[in-house]
Design a protein around this motif. Structure first.
Motif, PDB file in Angstrom:
ATOM      1  N   HIS A  53      20.998  68.701  63.963  1.00  0.00           N
ATOM      2  CA  HIS A  53      22.198  68.559  64.778  1.00  0.00           C
ATOM      3  C   HIS A  53      21.799  68.178  66.197  1.00  0.00           C
ATOM      4  CE1 HIS A  53      20.903  72.454  66.195  1.00  0.00           C
ATOM      5  NE2 HIS A  53      21.837  72.436  67.132  1.00  0.00           N
ATOM      6  N   TYR A  54      22.787  67.762  66.986  1.00  0.00           N
ATOM      7  CA  TYR A  54      22.567  67.520  68.408  1.00  0.00           C
ATOM      8  C   TYR A  54      23.044  68.755  69.161  1.00  0.00           C
ATOM      9  CZ  TYR A  54      21.615  62.603  67.620  1.00  0.00           C
ATOM     10  OH  TYR A  54      21.065  61.419  67.208  1.00  0.00           O
ATOM     11  N   PRO A  55      22.114  69.525  69.758  1.00  0.00           N
ATOM     12  CA  PRO A  55      22.520  70.720  70.504  1.00  0.00           C
ATOM     13  C   PRO A  55      23.526  70.362  71.603  1.00  0.00           C
ATOM     14  CG  PRO A  55      20.147  70.699  70.182  1.00  0.00           C
ATOM     15  CD  PRO A  55      20.661  69.344  69.743  1.00  0.00           C
ATOM     16  N   GLY A  56      24.471  71.222  71.793  1.00  0.00           N
ATOM     17  CA  GLY A  56      25.521  70.976  72.778  1.00  0.00           C
ATOM     18  C   GLY A  56      26.688  70.250  72.155  1.00  0.00           C
ATOM     19  N   MET A  57      26.434  69.080  71.589  1.00  0.00           N
ATOM     20  CA  MET A  57      27.499  68.313  70.947  1.00  0.00           C
ATOM     21  C   MET A  57      28.054  69.059  69.734  1.00  0.00           C
ATOM     22  SD  MET A  57      27.394  64.518  69.266  1.00  0.00           S
ATOM     23  CE  MET A  57      27.320  64.906  67.530  1.00  0.00           C
ATOM     24  N   ALA A  58      27.192  69.625  68.929  1.00  0.00           N
ATOM     25  CA  ALA A  58      27.639  70.321  67.724  1.00  0.00           C
ATOM     26  C   ALA A  58      28.482  71.542  68.091  1.00  0.00           C
ATOM     27  CB  ALA A  58      26.441  70.729  66.870  1.00  0.00           C
ATOM     28  N   GLU A  59      28.031  72.336  69.052  1.00  0.00           N
ATOM     29  CA  GLU A  59      28.792  73.512  69.464  1.00  0.00           C
ATOM     30  C   GLU A  59      30.160  73.116  70.026  1.00  0.00           C
ATOM     31  OE1 GLU A  59      24.443  74.717  69.970  1.00  0.00           O
ATOM     32  OE2 GLU A  59      25.624  72.910  70.253  1.00  0.00           O
ATOM     33  N   ARG A  64      35.982  72.923  69.167  1.00  0.00           N
ATOM     34  CA  ARG A  64      37.233  72.166  69.126  1.00  0.00           C
ATOM     35  C   ARG A  64      37.993  72.438  67.832  1.00  0.00           C
ATOM     36  NH1 ARG A  64      39.572  68.235  66.875  1.00  0.00           N
ATOM     37  NH2 ARG A  64      37.815  67.631  65.589  1.00  0.00           N
ATOM     38  N   ILE A  65      37.306  72.440  66.713  1.00  0.00           N
ATOM     39  CA  ILE A  65      37.991  72.661  65.439  1.00  0.00           C
ATOM     40  C   ILE A  65      38.421  74.127  65.307  1.00  0.00           C
ATOM     41  CG2 ILE A  65      36.040  73.139  63.903  1.00  0.00           C
ATOM     42  CD1 ILE A  65      39.042  70.872  63.168  1.00  0.00           C
ATOM     43  N   GLU A  66      37.679  75.043  65.898  1.00  0.00           N
ATOM     44  CA  GLU A  66      38.118  76.442  65.921  1.00  0.00           C
ATOM     45  C   GLU A  66      39.427  76.582  66.689  1.00  0.00           C
ATOM     46  OE1 GLU A  66      35.089  79.991  65.703  1.00  0.00           O
ATOM     47  OE2 GLU A  66      34.817  78.732  67.467  1.00  0.00           O
ATOM     48  N   PHE A 112      40.316  75.810  55.947  1.00  0.00           N
ATOM     49  CA  PHE A 112      40.377  74.704  56.895  1.00  0.00           C
ATOM     50  C   PHE A 112      39.028  74.531  57.592  1.00  0.00           C
ATOM     51  CE2 PHE A 112      40.989  73.601  61.398  1.00  0.00           C
ATOM     52  CZ  PHE A 112      41.535  72.335  61.281  1.00  0.00           C
ATOM     53  N   LEU A 113      38.475  75.631  58.114  1.00  0.00           N
ATOM     54  CA  LEU A 113      37.197  75.548  58.820  1.00  0.00           C
ATOM     55  C   LEU A 113      36.072  75.082  57.898  1.00  0.00           C
ATOM     56  CD1 LEU A 113      37.570  78.770  60.977  1.00  0.00           C
ATOM     57  CD2 LEU A 113      37.435  76.420  61.850  1.00  0.00           C
ATOM     58  N   ALA A 121      31.684  67.965  60.465  1.00  0.00           N
ATOM     59  CA  ALA A 121      30.828  68.604  61.467  1.00  0.00           C
ATOM     60  C   ALA A 121      29.566  67.767  61.665  1.00  0.00           C
ATOM     61  CB  ALA A 121      30.469  70.015  61.026  1.00  0.00           C
ATOM     62  N   PRO A 122      29.071  67.710  62.895  1.00  0.00           N
ATOM     63  CA  PRO A 122      27.921  66.850  63.203  1.00  0.00           C
ATOM     64  C   PRO A 122      26.575  67.452  62.784  1.00  0.00           C
ATOM     65  CG  PRO A 122      28.721  67.891  65.191  1.00  0.00           C
ATOM     66  CD  PRO A 122      29.640  68.313  64.086  1.00  0.00           C
TER      67      PRO A 122
END
Length: 151
Positions: A53-59, A64-66, A112-113, A121-122
């Motif tokens: 994953h790309y740290p920061g972007m993934a979180e 956002r989806i949460e 949903f999640l 998810a990235p």
């Protein structure tokens, strides 16, 4: 709501206990825990699964989806915990926990999640099997499951 990405395995019971401790606003707790299987989709024996994953972007994207889940259902709290790095068969990969006053909202928000995590998810997955290593493509069945939330 919390989003956490980590390399280390997690303890499902400890995570749920931490999230529910002292709560009186919760009537339902729904959990989903995904484990690493011992077979690849090809049927070959799986040696390991690697998630990148790309740290920061993934979180940021998971947060956002949460927030979207919270806007759709009366969720009092939630946790999305996803591992990255090399994962061995039998080890946990992902944990989604949703808390709500009522079970229907908790179940739907958790579904949903998870549908989002499986399709959008990235994260990038590669499988190491007896037959070699390969990137894992998305599945049409996962896309179909996620389509029900797009409206």
């Amino acid at each position: 709501m919390a989003v956490r990405l980590q390399r280390e395995p997690f303890d499902l019971g400890a995570e749920v206990a931490r999230l529910t401790e002292g709560r009186s606003d919760t009537g339902a707790v729904v959990t989903f825990s995904g484990l690493c299987r011992d077979r690849a989709d090809s049927g070959a024996r799986l040696v390991s699964l690697t998630l990148e994953h790309y740290p920061g972007m993934a979180e940021e994207e998971l947060s956002r989806i949460e927030a979207e889940a919270r806007s759709r259902w009366p969720i009092v709290d939630a946790l999305v915990l996803h591992r990255y790095g090399r994962i061995l068969p039998g080890e946990p990969i992902v944990l989604v926990v949703t808390l709500s006053p009522h079970r229907a909202a908790a179940f739907e928000a958790a579904q949903f999640l998870m549908d989002y995590l499986k399709t959008s998810a990235p994260f990038w997955k590669s499988e190491e099997t007896d037959e070699g290593e390969a990137w894992v493509a998305s599945k049409s069945t996962d896309d179909a499951a996620a389509d029900r939330w797009r409206s």
